[in-house]
Design a protein around this motif. Structure first.
Motif, PDB file in Angstrom:
ATOM      1  N   HIS A 137       0.848  -1.194   0.000  1.00  0.00           N
ATOM      2  CA  HIS A 137       0.000   0.000   0.000  1.00  0.00           C
ATOM      3  C   HIS A 137       0.875   1.232   0.000  1.00  0.00           C
ATOM      4  CE1 HIS A 137      -3.121   2.853   0.783  1.00  0.00           C
ATOM      5  NE2 HIS A 137      -2.640   3.168   1.969  1.00  0.00           N
ATOM      6  N   LEU A 138       0.512   2.188  -0.844  1.00  0.00           N
ATOM      7  CA  LEU A 138       1.186   3.477  -0.879  1.00  0.00           C
ATOM      8  C   LEU A 138       0.192   4.531  -0.407  1.00  0.00           C
ATOM      9  CD1 LEU A 138       3.603   5.266  -1.580  1.00  0.00           C
ATOM     10  CD2 LEU A 138       2.724   5.396  -3.930  1.00  0.00           C
ATOM     11  N   PRO A 159      -1.316   8.277   0.726  1.00  0.00           N
ATOM     12  CA  PRO A 159      -1.219   9.601   0.101  1.00  0.00           C
ATOM     13  C   PRO A 159      -0.008  10.401   0.582  1.00  0.00           C
ATOM     14  CG  PRO A 159      -3.479   9.139   0.741  1.00  0.00           C
ATOM     15  CD  PRO A 159      -2.651   8.045   1.309  1.00  0.00           C
ATOM     16  N   THR A 160       0.493  10.076   1.774  1.00  0.00           N
ATOM     17  CA  THR A 160       1.667  10.761   2.315  1.00  0.00           C
ATOM     18  C   THR A 160       2.973  10.293   1.676  1.00  0.00           C
ATOM     19  OG1 THR A 160       1.845   9.108   4.070  1.00  0.00           O
ATOM     20  CG2 THR A 160       0.522  11.080   4.533  1.00  0.00           C
ATOM     21  N   GLY A 161       2.900   9.252   0.842  1.00  0.00           N
ATOM     22  CA  GLY A 161       4.094   8.678   0.242  1.00  0.00           C
ATOM     23  C   GLY A 161       4.695   7.542   1.043  1.00  0.00           C
ATOM     24  N   LEU A 162       4.017   7.129   2.115  1.00  0.00           N
ATOM     25  CA  LEU A 162       4.510   6.052   2.971  1.00  0.00           C
ATOM     26  C   LEU A 162       4.154   4.698   2.380  1.00  0.00           C
ATOM     27  CD1 LEU A 162       5.810   5.409   5.796  1.00  0.00           C
ATOM     28  CD2 LEU A 162       3.468   5.259   6.657  1.00  0.00           C
ATOM     29  N   HIS A 163       5.170   3.865   2.159  1.00  0.00           N
ATOM     30  CA  HIS A 163       4.960   2.497   1.673  1.00  0.00           C
ATOM     31  C   HIS A 163       4.700   1.562   2.846  1.00  0.00           C
ATOM     32  CE1 HIS A 163       6.157   2.963  -2.585  1.00  0.00           C
ATOM     33  NE2 HIS A 163       6.943   3.922  -2.132  1.00  0.00           N
ATOM     34  N   SER A 176      -6.850  -0.122   2.090  1.00  0.00           N
ATOM     35  CA  SER A 176      -5.608   0.420   2.623  1.00  0.00           C
ATOM     36  C   SER A 176      -5.272  -0.312   3.915  1.00  0.00           C
ATOM     37  CB  SER A 176      -5.739   1.929   2.890  1.00  0.00           C
ATOM     38  OG  SER A 176      -6.723   2.180   3.877  1.00  0.00           O
ATOM     39  N   ARG A 210      -2.177  -0.186   7.490  1.00  0.00           N
ATOM     40  CA  ARG A 210      -1.017   0.422   8.122  1.00  0.00           C
ATOM     41  C   ARG A 210      -0.435  -0.541   9.148  1.00  0.00           C
ATOM     42  NH1 ARG A 210      -0.582   6.508  10.853  1.00  0.00           N
ATOM     43  NH2 ARG A 210       1.700   6.547  10.938  1.00  0.00           N
TER      44      ARG A 210
END
Length: 295
Positions: free
Chosen positions: A110-111, A113-117, A156, A158
């Motif tokens: 998952h990528l 919106p903040t650019g965090l993979h 998504s 995390r």
């Protein structure tokens, strides 16, 4: 469709199930080595003792978990979110083995919106087995995952390093020096949960494990539970996002119970709880059927 063998192969654990043509479990075993202990690359040799009498060279084998990682049997590319069970099954890769035709289930990426993979391997199988269409699925552990689902699709997720942080802080940091082993202290755990839900400055709150011990606010036997509460409360605060969403926790009953306390303290309703091993078996069955139907 014929029956098949499902394999949940993690970093430290190896579990297998035998499914019949109707999808019923007709055999279950655990043991052997997790992938971290397979140093010679002989993954088939480690699997054979567990499934040898089930494997006839023709019965399909579906493997999930870290066995598909860079350190596993064969690195299988992640499937990017949003991903539904069809996409996950479609990303499975065949692997050569004398035990029978085999496929390794891919993990998810998952990528944000903040650019965090972010990535997961194995949890996607449990999510598929949880049967959740809409809402949040929390999978506590060494590296906890919080996934948001819509229409049965993983939209998504995390990762939170809660379990690993707890172990490192308890054993290798100043915080563990005042801790004494003792019975579970639910009051200390709840105090930690409430504090981290109210204050997002976790790195500041963590030092209170030391000061609560120094000033007698929490007994030495309760400091580990207080630390656990701080970490789990902080995880829930970030993982929930929307307290109106339904939450399903996939874990052992003891661990799920702790997370359920934190979820309710965050203002959400009582979460559903699904046993992690059952979710793994159900997920291997569901994804295995898709893989074999498309083969």
């Amino acid at each position: 469709m014929s029956g098949f063998i499902g394999v949940d192969w993690g970093t430290s654990n190896l579990r297998v199930w035998r499914f019949d043509e109707a999808g019923a479990v007709i055999g279950h075993r655990s043991g052997g080595k997790g992938i971290a202990a397979v140093t010679d690359g002989d993954f088939a040799g480690q699997l054979a003792p567990l499934i040898g009498d089930w494997a006839d060279g023709a019965t399909p084998i579906i493997l999930g978990g870290m066995v598909g990682s860079r350190n596993g049997w064969l690195e299988v590319p992640y499937v990017a979110c949003p991903a539904d069970p069809a996409a996950i099954g479609g990303g499975a890769i065949p692997v050569e083995t004398d035990l029978g035709p085999a496929w390794i289930v891919p993990g998810l990426s998952h990528l944000a919106p903040t650019g965090l993979h972010d990535v997961m391997r194995g949890e996607e199988v449990q999510i598929a087995g949880a049967g959740v269409m809409d809402g949040i699925v929390a999978l506590p552990g060494t590296h906890s995952k919080w996934a948001r689902l819509g229409g049965g699709t993983v939209l998504s997720f995390r990762t939170f390093m809660t379990g690993e942080l707890f172990a490192v802080l308890k054993v290798h940091s100043l915080l563990g020096r005042l801790m004494v082993e003792g019975p579970a202290d639910e009051a200390a755990f709840l105090a930690g949960v409430r504090r981290s839900l109210a204050d997002p400055a976790l790195s500041g709150l963590l030092f209170s494990v030391r000061t609560e011990g120094l000033f007698g606010g929490i007994p030495p036997e309760g400091l580990a539970d207080y630390l656990s509460g701080l970490l789990i409360g902080a995880e829930v605060a970030q993982g929930m996002e929307d307290v109106s969403a339904s939450v399903t926790i996939v874990a052992t009953r003891a661990l799920a119970g702790r997370y359920a306390v934190a979820v309710r303290e965050a203002g959400a309703g009582a979460p559903a709880i699904i046993d992690g091993e059952a979710a793994s078996a159900n997920g291997l069955l569901a994804l295995g059927r898709r893989i074999l139907e498309n083969d």
